[in-house]
Every structure is written in C-alpha cells, then in structure tokens.
Motif scaffolding. Structure first.
Motif, PDB file in Angstrom:
ATOM      1  N   GLU A  60       5.714  -6.536   9.780  1.00 55.79           N
ATOM      2  CA  GLU A  60       5.315  -5.709   8.645  1.00 55.79           C
ATOM      3  C   GLU A  60       6.536  -5.232   7.866  1.00 55.79           C
ATOM      4  O   GLU A  60       7.543  -4.827   8.451  1.00 55.79           O
ATOM      5  CB  GLU A  60       4.508  -4.516   9.150  1.00 55.79           C
ATOM      6  CG  GLU A  60       4.048  -3.570   8.051  1.00 55.79           C
ATOM      7  CD  GLU A  60       3.207  -2.431   8.571  1.00 55.79           C
ATOM      8  OE1 GLU A  60       3.603  -1.260   8.371  1.00 55.79           O
ATOM      9  OE2 GLU A  60       2.148  -2.709   9.191  1.00 55.79           O
ATOM     10  N   THR A  62       7.764  -2.571   4.895  1.00 51.92           N
ATOM     11  CA  THR A  62       7.401  -1.393   4.120  1.00 51.92           C
ATOM     12  C   THR A  62       7.913  -1.541   2.695  1.00 51.92           C
ATOM     13  O   THR A  62       9.118  -1.691   2.480  1.00 51.92           O
ATOM     14  CB  THR A  62       8.001  -0.124   4.740  1.00 51.92           C
ATOM     15  OG1 THR A  62       7.540  -0.001   6.093  1.00 51.92           O
ATOM     16  CG2 THR A  62       7.591   1.115   3.945  1.00 51.92           C
ATOM     17  N   GLN A  70       0.838  -4.477  -3.276  1.00 56.20           N
ATOM     18  CA  GLN A  70       1.611  -5.400  -2.439  1.00 56.20           C
ATOM     19  C   GLN A  70       1.031  -6.800  -2.595  1.00 56.20           C
ATOM     20  O   GLN A  70      -0.110  -7.046  -2.202  1.00 56.20           O
ATOM     21  CB  GLN A  70       1.529  -5.015  -0.970  1.00 56.20           C
ATOM     22  CG  GLN A  70       2.000  -3.633  -0.623  1.00 56.20           C
ATOM     23  CD  GLN A  70       1.786  -3.351   0.849  1.00 56.20           C
ATOM     24  OE1 GLN A  70       2.081  -4.178   1.713  1.00 56.20           O
ATOM     25  NE2 GLN A  70       1.243  -2.177   1.148  1.00 56.20           N
ATOM     26  N   ARG A  76       3.076  -9.681   6.729  1.00 52.77           N
ATOM     27  CA  ARG A  76       4.041  -8.654   6.338  1.00 52.77           C
ATOM     28  C   ARG A  76       3.418  -7.524   5.515  1.00 52.77           C
ATOM     29  O   ARG A  76       4.114  -6.633   5.038  1.00 52.77           O
ATOM     30  CB  ARG A  76       5.199  -9.295   5.559  1.00 52.77           C
ATOM     31  CG  ARG A  76       6.031 -10.244   6.399  1.00 52.77           C
ATOM     32  CD  ARG A  76       7.387 -10.513   5.785  1.00 52.77           C
ATOM     33  NE  ARG A  76       7.307 -11.180   4.513  1.00 52.77           N
ATOM     34  CZ  ARG A  76       7.136 -12.496   4.352  1.00 52.77           C
ATOM     35  NH1 ARG A  76       6.996 -13.276   5.419  1.00 52.77           N
ATOM     36  NH2 ARG A  76       7.092 -13.047   3.148  1.00 52.77           N
ATOM     37  N   CYS A  78       1.847  -4.120   4.563  1.00 52.28           N
ATOM     38  CA  CYS A  78       2.057  -2.798   5.152  1.00 52.28           C
ATOM     39  C   CYS A  78       0.711  -2.074   5.225  1.00 52.28           C
ATOM     40  O   CYS A  78       0.340  -1.302   4.336  1.00 52.28           O
ATOM     41  CB  CYS A  78       3.065  -2.005   4.322  1.00 52.28           C
ATOM     42  SG  CYS A  78       3.482  -0.399   5.032  1.00 52.28           S
ATOM     43  N   TRP A  79      -0.026  -2.313   6.316  1.00 50.63           N
ATOM     44  CA  TRP A  79      -1.366  -1.751   6.448  1.00 50.63           C
ATOM     45  C   TRP A  79      -1.324  -0.233   6.606  1.00 50.63           C
ATOM     46  O   TRP A  79      -2.303   0.457   6.307  1.00 50.63           O
ATOM     47  CB  TRP A  79      -2.085  -2.394   7.631  1.00 50.63           C
ATOM     48  CG  TRP A  79      -2.299  -3.845   7.412  1.00 50.63           C
ATOM     49  CD1 TRP A  79      -1.653  -4.879   8.027  1.00 50.63           C
ATOM     50  CD2 TRP A  79      -3.186  -4.453   6.471  1.00 50.63           C
ATOM     51  NE1 TRP A  79      -2.095  -6.082   7.528  1.00 50.63           N
ATOM     52  CE2 TRP A  79      -3.037  -5.846   6.576  1.00 50.63           C
ATOM     53  CE3 TRP A  79      -4.097  -3.935   5.545  1.00 50.63           C
ATOM     54  CZ2 TRP A  79      -3.763  -6.739   5.797  1.00 50.63           C
ATOM     55  CZ3 TRP A  79      -4.827  -4.825   4.764  1.00 50.63           C
ATOM     56  CH2 TRP A  79      -4.660  -6.209   4.897  1.00 50.63           C
ATOM     57  N   SER A  80      -0.202   0.308   7.073  1.00 51.45           N
ATOM     58  CA  SER A  80      -0.105   1.757   7.205  1.00 51.45           C
ATOM     59  C   SER A  80      -0.129   2.448   5.840  1.00 51.45           C
ATOM     60  O   SER A  80      -0.409   3.638   5.745  1.00 51.45           O
ATOM     61  CB  SER A  80       1.177   2.135   7.955  1.00 51.45           C
ATOM     62  OG  SER A  80       2.332   1.619   7.293  1.00 51.45           O
ATOM     63  N   SER A  81       0.136   1.680   4.772  1.00 48.89           N
ATOM     64  CA  SER A  81       0.007   2.219   3.415  1.00 48.89           C
ATOM     65  C   SER A  81      -1.329   1.845   2.785  1.00 48.89           C
ATOM     66  O   SER A  81      -1.907   2.616   2.018  1.00 48.89           O
ATOM     67  CB  SER A  81       1.140   1.700   2.529  1.00 48.89           C
ATOM     68  OG  SER A  81       2.391   2.157   2.978  1.00 48.89           O
ATOM     69  N   THR A  89      -3.437  -4.184  -1.821  1.00 46.60           N
ATOM     70  CA  THR A  89      -2.818  -5.391  -1.290  1.00 46.60           C
ATOM     71  C   THR A  89      -3.619  -6.610  -1.714  1.00 46.60           C
ATOM     72  O   THR A  89      -4.800  -6.505  -2.079  1.00 46.60           O
ATOM     73  CB  THR A  89      -2.730  -5.347   0.249  1.00 46.60           C
ATOM     74  OG1 THR A  89      -2.103  -6.545   0.721  1.00 46.60           O
ATOM     75  CG2 THR A  89      -4.108  -5.241   0.881  1.00 46.60           C
TER      76      THR A  89
END
Length: 288
Positions: A60, A62, A70, A76, A78-81, A89
């Motif tokens: 991943e 950031t 994204q 890659r 960024c699933w936390s965002s 995304t």
C-alpha cells in the motif's frame, strides 16, 4: 467539518466546505503506456494537479495529503483513506466477484435467483465450479453434491480427485444420456492471459488436465459453445470498457475492441487452442 488531517471527505450528503480549487490526483500505475494515456487525459482537461506514484511494488502506498482521487494499482491503493471516505479510488475493495471466474459464475447465479427476469438466465452455459483442495492437500471427508459425506481416508490422489468431480461427472453423464456429444471447456478460476485453459470431451481428459496442473485448486468447467459467431472464419470476443461508480452505476464507452484468434476455427480440432482462445496474450506469437 474538515477532519484534522486536512484530507477532505467527499460524499453527496457531506461535501467539503472549502475544497481546494485544483483537484489533486495521485497516479500510480505500473504500465508506462497506460500511465501516459491517463496523464494525457488530465492534460487535456485543465484544472487537475497530478502527482505520480512509484509505479511498482505490491505494498500500500499513502498518497500525498490531501488527494482527492487515487488512480492506482489495486495492490497499492490506500484503503485506509478510501474506506473512511477521505478519498476516491479507481478500484473496488472486493473485486474477486469479477476477477475470479468461479466467483463471477457464483455471483451471476445468485443474481439470477434474485432476479427471475434477468437476461443472465438464458445466457450462461451449463457450468460447475470445481475445487480440488481435498485431492491434493488431504482431509478425511468430502461433502458430495447431494449433501452426503464421503470418506477419503486411505485413498490415492486419483480416487480423491474423482470424488471432487462429483458434480462435473453428473453433468457429463446427464449430457451423454441425452445423446449430447458436447465439448467442455476447463478454466482456472484465478489465472489470466489464457493460462491453463483446455477443451476436453470425456472425464478422463479432465482428470489428466487437473493432475497436470495440481497447483491450481479452483476451476470452472462449462459446456463449450462449439458453434460460435465467427469473423472471417475466426473466433472473437469483444472487449468493452466501462466505468462503474459506487454500488453501482455503469457507463459504457462507445468504442469497443474486436479481438480475433489467429487461426481459423474448426470445432473438430479442439487440440489447437490458438483457434479456440482469443486472449491477446495467448495469440501474440501466433504466426498467422
């Protein structure tokens, strides 16, 4: 209210109060050709600020903060965002329902059951999903298609594999009882580029293919469409491009690609896969 990270939340019901005038895009695509095409699109449309990612790797990444979108490889993203709604995304988080053949078939069956008028009901050939884990990795019992449990203890790989093929065996026997000499097509669930695809006629051929490719444990077996529409005597498939948004609105691009086999189609010759597989990668070194 803007979160303390200064990354804006984008939802229809909660638009950002003071978003930057320039949308910020994080572009992280492996293929240089595809990456340049995407960059060209943004260059043609003023008002976008594009930042390039590493273009490689499976971890991943950031994106810079704040990034509105994204455009990245799935691995890659960024699933936390993305999951909290901080950024958009180009990927769906759960993608196996489309990218794996077995899951695609299972989802289509489920959709058809919930939607009796669906066009999918009449467009899918007879199909079985085959899992060969018990044949090659052990286990004492196997649940059969009728729900009964079959003992596997002490069996060799061949006998265990036959048990895994209970539903397929029944499908082939039913076709034979109808006097149907159909060909069948075997596809690995999770591979691409035409890898592992075989056309077969009898159960023994299927057993041979599965034994030869024992590293693959999930397959799809379908009745082969042996009299397809042809273009210049060749099999083909149409690749259409669509944009799927949310859950789910789909936008289909007007232009499509027609991808043809390099070898003329002959349904009697199922050994020459160049006449049967129209995948671009598989056909790339065909002298025809």
């Amino acid at each position: 209210m803007v979160p303390p990270t200064s990354t804006y939340v984008f939802t229809a019901s909660n638009p950002p109060p003071n978003p930057p005038k320039t949308p910020l895009v994080f572009l992280d695509i492996n293929d240089p050709y595809t990456r340049e095409l995407i960059l060209e699109v943004f260059r043609e449309r003023e008002g976008y600020d594009v930042t390039l990612g590493p273009g490689e790797g499976d971890e991943e990444v950031t994106p810079p903060t704040p990034s509105h979108f994204q455009f990245s490889e799935y691995e890659r993203a960024c699933w936390s965002s993305v999951l909290p709604g901080l950024t958009f995304t180009s990927n769906y988080c759960v993608r196996k329902g489309l990218s794996r053949k077995a899951q695609l078939y299972n989802r289509a069956v489920l959709h058809s059951a919930k939607n009796p008028g669906s066009a999918l009901l009449g467009s899918m050939p007879e199909t079985c999903v085959v899992e060969t884990w018990p044949a090659f990795e052990g286990g004492e019992e196997l649940t059969m298609p009728d729900g009964t449990r079959a003992k596997m203890e002490g069996m060799g790989v061949g006998d265990r594999l036959r048990l895994c093929l209970g539903a397929v065996t029944q499908m082939l026997e039913d076709a034979a009882d109808r006097g149907d000499s159909a060909a069948w097509i075997l596809k690995p669930s999770a591979t691409n580029r035409g890898a592992g695809i075989r056309v077969f006629h009898v159960l023994e051929q299927l057993l041979e293919h599965l034994t030869d490719d024992s590293d693959v444990r999930e397959w799809v077996v379908s009745r082969y469409v042996s009299s397809p529409v042809l273009v210049r005597s060749r099999k083909f498939h149409i690749r259409a491009y669509a944009l799927a948004v949310g859950a789910v609105a789909a936008y289909l691009y007007d232009d499509v690609l027609c991808l043809c086999a390099g070898t003329a189609y002959d349904k009697r010759d199922t050994d020459n896969l160049r006449a049967h597989i129209t995948n671009t990668c598989y056909q790339s070194d065909d002298p025809n």
